[in-house]
Design a protein around this motif. Structure first.
Motif, mmCIF file in Angstrom:
data_model
loop_
_atom_site.group_PDB
_atom_site.id
_atom_site.type_symbol
_atom_site.label_atom_id
_atom_site.label_comp_id
_atom_site.label_asym_id
_atom_site.label_seq_id
_atom_site.Cartn_x
_atom_site.Cartn_y
_atom_site.Cartn_z
ATOM 1 N N CYS A 38 -3.094 -22.147 3.500
ATOM 2 C CA CYS A 38 -3.896 -21.705 4.651
ATOM 3 C C CYS A 38 -3.709 -22.571 5.888
ATOM 4 C CB CYS A 38 -5.375 -21.652 4.273
ATOM 5 S SG CYS A 38 -5.743 -20.372 3.064
ATOM 6 N N LYS A 39 -3.325 -23.839 5.701
ATOM 7 C CA LYS A 39 -3.170 -24.736 6.837
ATOM 8 C C LYS A 39 -1.742 -24.805 7.376
ATOM 9 C CE LYS A 39 -6.988 -27.805 5.653
ATOM 10 N NZ LYS A 39 -7.348 -29.186 5.304
ATOM 11 N N LEU A 40 -0.764 -24.466 6.565
ATOM 12 C CA LEU A 40 0.634 -24.538 6.990
ATOM 13 C C LEU A 40 0.924 -23.415 7.985
ATOM 14 C CD1 LEU A 40 3.337 -26.045 6.482
ATOM 15 C CD2 LEU A 40 3.854 -24.261 4.805
ATOM 16 N N THR A 41 1.418 -23.785 9.149
ATOM 17 C CA THR A 41 1.716 -22.761 10.150
ATOM 18 C C THR A 41 2.977 -22.001 9.760
ATOM 19 O OG1 THR A 41 3.109 -24.179 11.523
ATOM 20 C CG2 THR A 41 0.719 -24.209 11.975
ATOM 21 N N VAL A 42 3.101 -20.800 10.256
ATOM 22 C CA VAL A 42 4.302 -19.994 9.993
ATOM 23 C C VAL A 42 5.533 -20.724 10.539
ATOM 24 C CG1 VAL A 42 5.472 -17.826 10.525
ATOM 25 C CG2 VAL A 42 3.054 -17.812 9.913
ATOM 26 N N LEU A 51 24.392 -31.923 -0.376
ATOM 27 C CA LEU A 51 23.440 -31.750 0.728
ATOM 28 C C LEU A 51 22.136 -32.426 0.325
ATOM 29 C CD1 LEU A 51 24.224 -27.985 1.328
ATOM 30 C CD2 LEU A 51 25.072 -29.934 2.638
ATOM 31 N N SER A 52 21.992 -33.669 0.737
ATOM 32 C CA SER A 52 20.836 -34.433 0.261
ATOM 33 C C SER A 52 19.677 -34.473 1.255
ATOM 34 C CB SER A 52 21.261 -35.866 -0.055
ATOM 35 O OG SER A 52 21.796 -36.476 1.105
ATOM 36 N N GLY A 53 19.928 -34.172 2.505
ATOM 37 C CA GLY A 53 18.869 -34.263 3.501
ATOM 38 C C GLY A 53 18.203 -32.925 3.765
ATOM 39 N N ASN A 54 16.943 -32.983 4.102
ATOM 40 C CA ASN A 54 16.224 -31.781 4.507
ATOM 41 C C ASN A 54 14.979 -32.192 5.270
ATOM 42 O OD1 ASN A 54 13.924 -32.033 2.604
ATOM 43 N ND2 ASN A 54 15.515 -31.746 1.089
ATOM 44 N N SER A 55 14.368 -31.231 5.877
ATOM 45 C CA SER A 55 13.152 -31.491 6.643
ATOM 46 C C SER A 55 12.103 -30.460 6.232
ATOM 47 C CB SER A 55 13.453 -31.369 8.137
ATOM 48 O OG SER A 55 12.272 -31.504 8.875
ATOM 49 N N VAL A 56 11.110 -30.917 5.502
ATOM 50 C CA VAL A 56 10.100 -30.008 4.982
ATOM 51 C C VAL A 56 8.718 -30.476 5.424
ATOM 52 C CG1 VAL A 56 9.050 -29.086 2.890
ATOM 53 C CG2 VAL A 56 11.503 -29.444 2.980
ATOM 54 N N THR A 57 7.949 -29.542 5.924
ATOM 55 C CA THR A 57 6.547 -29.794 6.250
ATOM 56 C C THR A 57 5.718 -29.112 5.179
ATOM 57 O OG1 THR A 57 7.051 -29.788 8.604
ATOM 58 C CG2 THR A 57 4.758 -29.492 7.987
ATOM 59 N N SER A 58 4.799 -29.842 4.608
ATOM 60 C CA SER A 58 3.977 -29.231 3.561
ATOM 61 C C SER A 58 2.498 -29.403 3.885
ATOM 62 C CB SER A 58 4.294 -29.838 2.196
ATOM 63 O OG SER A 58 4.018 -31.209 2.204
ATOM 64 N N ASP A 59 1.746 -28.466 3.427
ATOM 65 C CA ASP A 59 0.292 -28.473 3.559
ATOM 66 C C ASP A 59 -0.217 -27.360 2.654
ATOM 67 O OD1 ASP A 59 -2.292 -29.012 4.419
ATOM 68 O OD2 ASP A 59 -1.707 -29.138 6.527
ATOM 69 N N GLU A 61 14.453 -23.017 6.725
ATOM 70 C CA GLU A 61 15.743 -23.256 7.388
ATOM 71 C C GLU A 61 16.430 -24.465 6.762
ATOM 72 O OE1 GLU A 61 17.773 -22.017 9.763
ATOM 73 O OE2 GLU A 61 16.535 -20.240 10.009
ATOM 74 N N SER A 62 15.662 -25.503 6.522
ATOM 75 C CA SER A 62 16.207 -26.749 5.999
ATOM 76 C C SER A 62 16.542 -26.665 4.510
ATOM 77 C CB SER A 62 15.204 -27.877 6.238
ATOM 78 O OG SER A 62 15.662 -29.073 5.683
ATOM 79 N N LYS A 63 15.644 -26.123 3.721
ATOM 80 C CA LYS A 63 15.799 -26.137 2.265
ATOM 81 C C LYS A 63 16.614 -24.973 1.700
ATOM 82 C CE LYS A 63 13.955 -28.359 -0.520
ATOM 83 N NZ LYS A 63 14.481 -29.425 -1.330
ATOM 84 N N PHE A 64 16.615 -23.819 2.364
ATOM 85 C CA PHE A 64 17.341 -22.670 1.822
ATOM 86 C C PHE A 64 18.492 -22.240 2.716
ATOM 87 C CE2 PHE A 64 18.187 -18.143 1.414
ATOM 88 C CZ PHE A 64 18.565 -18.084 0.088
#
Length: 64
Positions: free
Chosen positions: A35-39, A24-32, A47-50
């Motif tokens: 305090c700035k990363l939304t829930v 499983l090589s693909g994933n979609s992660v948003t990082s910040d 969902e993507s990584k775990f």
């Protein structure tokens, strides 16, 4: 297959023959910063990584 949809993985495993390795090589992660990363972005990343790989492994294991 869609790692966010358990039915998608179950259908894939039913269509395929023997599965000896799962990569499983693909994933979609948003990082910040915390305090700035939304829930919503944090949940989507989890969902993507775990949970996606968890569902995939479970679908393959249940096929055995």
């Amino acid at each position: 297959m869609d790692l966010t949809q358990e039915d998608s993985m179950t259908d894939f495993c039913q269509r395929e023959g023997s599965i000896e390795h799962l990569v499983l090589s693909g994933n979609s992660v948003t990082s910040d910063t915390f305090c700035k990363l939304t829930v919503e972005d944090a949940v989507r990343s989890m969902e993507s990584k775990f949970w996606g790989p968890y569902r995939a492994i479970k679908a393959v294991y249940n096929k055995l």
